[in-house]
Motif scaffolding. Structure first.
Motif, PDB file in Angstrom:
ATOM      1  N   GLN A 184       0.808  -1.217   0.000  1.00  0.00           N
ATOM      2  CA  GLN A 184       0.000   0.000   0.000  1.00  0.00           C
ATOM      3  C   GLN A 184       0.839   1.266   0.000  1.00  0.00           C
ATOM      4  O   GLN A 184       0.382   2.326  -0.457  1.00  0.00           O
ATOM      5  CB  GLN A 184      -0.938   0.012   1.209  1.00  0.00           C
ATOM      6  CG  GLN A 184      -2.036  -1.037   1.132  1.00  0.00           C
ATOM      7  CD  GLN A 184      -3.083  -0.833   2.207  1.00  0.00           C
ATOM      8  OE1 GLN A 184      -3.743   0.190   2.243  1.00  0.00           O
ATOM      9  NE2 GLN A 184      -3.221  -1.809   3.081  1.00  0.00           N
ATOM     10  N   TRP A 296      -8.587  -3.277  10.569  1.00  0.00           N
ATOM     11  CA  TRP A 296      -8.357  -2.143   9.665  1.00  0.00           C
ATOM     12  C   TRP A 296      -7.544  -2.533   8.441  1.00  0.00           C
ATOM     13  O   TRP A 296      -7.878  -2.161   7.311  1.00  0.00           O
ATOM     14  CB  TRP A 296      -7.631  -1.025  10.423  1.00  0.00           C
ATOM     15  CG  TRP A 296      -7.127   0.033   9.482  1.00  0.00           C
ATOM     16  CD1 TRP A 296      -7.843   1.080   8.982  1.00  0.00           C
ATOM     17  CD2 TRP A 296      -5.831   0.110   8.885  1.00  0.00           C
ATOM     18  NE1 TRP A 296      -7.079   1.810   8.112  1.00  0.00           N
ATOM     19  CE2 TRP A 296      -5.831   1.238   8.028  1.00  0.00           C
ATOM     20  CE3 TRP A 296      -4.673  -0.657   8.977  1.00  0.00           C
ATOM     21  CZ2 TRP A 296      -4.711   1.614   7.296  1.00  0.00           C
ATOM     22  CZ3 TRP A 296      -3.556  -0.292   8.234  1.00  0.00           C
ATOM     23  CH2 TRP A 296      -3.570   0.827   7.401  1.00  0.00           C
ATOM     24  N   SER A 300      -8.700  -2.246   4.573  1.00  0.00           N
ATOM     25  CA  SER A 300      -7.977  -1.319   3.697  1.00  0.00           C
ATOM     26  C   SER A 300      -7.395  -2.032   2.485  1.00  0.00           C
ATOM     27  O   SER A 300      -7.510  -1.550   1.342  1.00  0.00           O
ATOM     28  CB  SER A 300      -6.860  -0.646   4.506  1.00  0.00           C
ATOM     29  OG  SER A 300      -6.049   0.127   3.672  1.00  0.00           O
ATOM     30  N   GLN A 303     -10.251  -3.033   0.028  1.00  0.00           N
ATOM     31  CA  GLN A 303     -10.759  -1.880  -0.717  1.00  0.00           C
ATOM     32  C   GLN A 303      -9.740  -1.382  -1.733  1.00  0.00           C
ATOM     33  O   GLN A 303     -10.089  -1.041  -2.873  1.00  0.00           O
ATOM     34  CB  GLN A 303     -11.122  -0.746   0.262  1.00  0.00           C
ATOM     35  CG  GLN A 303     -12.228  -1.074   1.239  1.00  0.00           C
ATOM     36  CD  GLN A 303     -13.619  -1.023   0.603  1.00  0.00           C
ATOM     37  OE1 GLN A 303     -13.754  -0.831  -0.607  1.00  0.00           O
ATOM     38  NE2 GLN A 303     -14.648  -1.211   1.416  1.00  0.00           N
ATOM     39  N   ARG A 304      -8.460  -1.362  -1.338  1.00  0.00           N
ATOM     40  CA  ARG A 304      -7.434  -0.856  -2.255  1.00  0.00           C
ATOM     41  C   ARG A 304      -7.266  -1.778  -3.458  1.00  0.00           C
ATOM     42  O   ARG A 304      -7.121  -1.325  -4.603  1.00  0.00           O
ATOM     43  CB  ARG A 304      -6.091  -0.708  -1.526  1.00  0.00           C
ATOM     44  CG  ARG A 304      -5.000  -0.109  -2.417  1.00  0.00           C
ATOM     45  CD  ARG A 304      -3.680   0.018  -1.694  1.00  0.00           C
ATOM     46  NE  ARG A 304      -2.730   0.731  -2.530  1.00  0.00           N
ATOM     47  CZ  ARG A 304      -2.001   0.167  -3.489  1.00  0.00           C
ATOM     48  NH1 ARG A 304      -2.131  -1.141  -3.737  1.00  0.00           N
ATOM     49  NH2 ARG A 304      -1.159   0.886  -4.211  1.00  0.00           N
ATOM     50  N   GLY A 325      -6.554   7.083  -1.023  1.00  0.00           N
ATOM     51  CA  GLY A 325      -6.267   5.956  -0.140  1.00  0.00           C
ATOM     52  C   GLY A 325      -4.783   5.749   0.062  1.00  0.00           C
ATOM     53  O   GLY A 325      -4.329   5.458   1.181  1.00  0.00           O
ATOM     54  N   ALA A 329      -2.727   5.819   3.457  1.00  0.00           N
ATOM     55  CA  ALA A 329      -1.889   4.675   3.846  1.00  0.00           C
ATOM     56  C   ALA A 329      -0.479   5.136   4.203  1.00  0.00           C
ATOM     57  O   ALA A 329       0.128   4.631   5.160  1.00  0.00           O
ATOM     58  CB  ALA A 329      -1.845   3.655   2.717  1.00  0.00           C
TER      59      ALA A 329
END
Length: 521
Positions: A184, A296, A300, A303-304, A325, A329
């Motif tokens: 990320q 979390w 994350s 979704q990413r 995002g 991150a």
């Protein structure tokens, strides 16, 4: 390894495998066994009770039980079970989010737990403490601090134990999560190093899986290994293996939260093998099925990964969302690094504080007997004088026939006798009293708030206790005097005179001064 610790280990496992109610009943019955009050029970069973309450969906009761467990462990002198309680409480507070406590206080509990576990020698307490600290640091995404504790738990678990495979799987999961976060923030090369490490741990976990749940652990480990290979040169095999193992594990009833980590890796393997539509469909289902307790990072990453796939299909909205995002991150990664620095600084400061405390205790302790030394006694007298109106009774204690032991049995026997005498004397005192070795074979005791009649009874018990030491011809002569704290030096003088009077009559007894009856109450 004690029987009670072995029972705790068995019931901890049951509490976390669908039998929390039975574990709670057993723990509470064991806690009440000694006195009827569960607060008086052993720390390890308090910890079982706390874990069982958490398993029953009672987080507030579990947190309260962890506080009781920590106090019981301190009472029992168990650094390992205290570490378990502190680390588990910190992890619970972080998991539920609404801590109601200062974040630094939670970090301090974790740091204290990590330092305590280094002093635990009982293997069951030590393993559970290591795992508790690892879970706490994992909740904070402090990956660098997690692995050493799982490695230590693995080394302490006996071969053939199903726990060894569990700790290896946890290491594999750790490196996969670490890789997800590195992806990320754009650190692809570092992420690939961690997926390679995850594969090594996962294959070892599959190889060492044992016990009644070995099949489930083996499949779970192989799922982690397949996920670790999603970024390699041949993504077709991992994509098919992930799909197959998800079907198997879902059929075994594996909770959705335990499998959610695999969805982003599955989609990556599908996309890299040219099946972008299939990858999108996997992520649509993954988002729809995300469990509330996924955490979390998994949310994350899910979704990413979906946004990356949509952006690759030309979605401008996805590209904007992805940029936002990734900025978020990056900020969270920097926050993680600051937290890591804070924890490392806390550890250094806490270790320094403990070293200072140990040095202070050593300076106040008689090295031979382990009780207070002359310096500590003199300081206690000065501190007592700061409360001039407080009644304080003093005992001055001299050992009879000690020279005979040294002359006939040698100095080593004399040292053994002094240690035994100190233990016998100390066993007659309250927690707030002070026993000190003044030097040679002389001792003294300060008894705040104790009237002279009670002090005579305590001194008589001391005489009897020393007489009862096996294979020890020594006895003690004890002089007793009382005074208000302001006049303690005079009380010490009178106690010394009384002690010499009893010695002149042959010793092995208690004497006070004429007029001491004025301090009877």
């Amino acid at each position: 390894m004690s029987e009670i610790a072995q029972q705790a280990a068995r019931w901890l496992e049951r509490a976390q495998s669908g039998h929390a109610e039975a574990a709670l009943d057993f723990a509470e019955s064991m806690l009440a066994e000694a006195t009827g009050d569960i607060a008086d029970g052993p720390a390890c069973m308090h910890f079982v009770r706390a874990v069982a309450l958490a398993g029953l969906g009672e987080p507030e009761l579990s947190l309260a039980a962890l506080d009781v467990a920590a106090r019981a462990a301190e009472r029992d002198g168990s650094p390992g079970w205290r570490s378990c309680a502190l680390a588990t409480k910190a992890a619970h507070l972080m998991r539920i989010g609404d801590t109601g406590r200062d974040f630094d206080e939670i970090l301090h509990d974790l740091v204290t737990a990590e330092i305590l576990v280094a002093h635990e020698t009982e293997p069951i307490a030590a393993v559970n403490a290591r795992v508790g600290v690892a879970i706490g640091y994992f909740e904070l995404r402090l990956y660098e601090l997690v692995g050493p504790h799982y490695d230590a738990a693995y080394a302490m678990s006996p071969p053939g134990s199903g726990n060894r495979a569990m700790w290896l799987f946890n290491q594999a999961e750790l490196h996969l999560f670490w890789a997800l976060e590195l992806y990320q923030v754009g650190q692809v090369a570092a992420a690939e190093e961690h997926t390679a490490e995850a594969e090594r741990y996962a294959l070892r976990a599959a190889d060492e899986a044992d016990g009644p749940d070995a099949g489930a652990w083996r499949d779970h480990a192989m799922l982690a290994a397949a996920c670790a290979k999603a970024d390699r040169t041949d993504p077709w095999g991992p994509a098919a293996e992930i799909e197959r193992l998800l079907v198997v594990l879902e059929g075994r009833g594996m909770p959705a939260a335990a499998l959610a980590f695999s969805r982003p890796f599955h989609a990556v393997a599908l996309r890299r093998s040219g099946r972008s539509e299939a990858a999108l469909e996997v992520m649509r289902r993954a988002i729809a099925d995300l469990p509330a307790d996924a955490g979390w990072l998994i949310v994350s990453a899910t979704q990413r990964t979906y946004a990356v796939l949509l952006a690759a299909h030309g979605s401008a909205d996805a590209a904007v969302g992805l940029a936002y995002g990734d900025t978020l991150a990056g900020a969270l990664w920097r926050q993680r690094l600051r937290t890591l620095q804070t924890v490392e600084a806390m550890k250094s400061l806490e270790l320094l504080r403990l070293q200072h405390e140990q040095a202070a205790r050593a300076a106040a302790m008689d090295a031979l007997t382990g009780i207070a030394n002359r310096g500590a006694f003199d300081r206690a007298v000065r501190q007592a004088q700061a409360r001039p109106a407080e009644l304080v009774t003093v005992l001055l204690i001299d050992t009879d026939k000690f020279k005979q032991i040294n002359d006939t049995r040698g100095h080593a026997a004399g040292d053994d006798a002094l240690r035994a005498i100190a233990a016998a004397l100390g066993a007659q005192l309250r927690e707030g009293d002070l026993l000190a070795r003044l030097g040679g074979d002389e001792f003294a005791a300060l008894l705040p708030g104790v009237p002279i009649a009670t002090a005579r009874t305590i001194a008589a018990r001391m005489v009897e206790a020393v007489r009862g030491i096996p294979d020890c011809p020594a006895t003690v002569s004890i002089g007793v005097a009382a005074a208000y704290a302001a006049d303690l030096p005079d009380a010490l003088r009178r106690a010394d005179e009384a002690m010499y009077r009893i010695k002149r009559r042959g010793g092995d007894g208690v004497e006070d001064c004429p007029g001491e009856s004025a301090w009877a109450a």
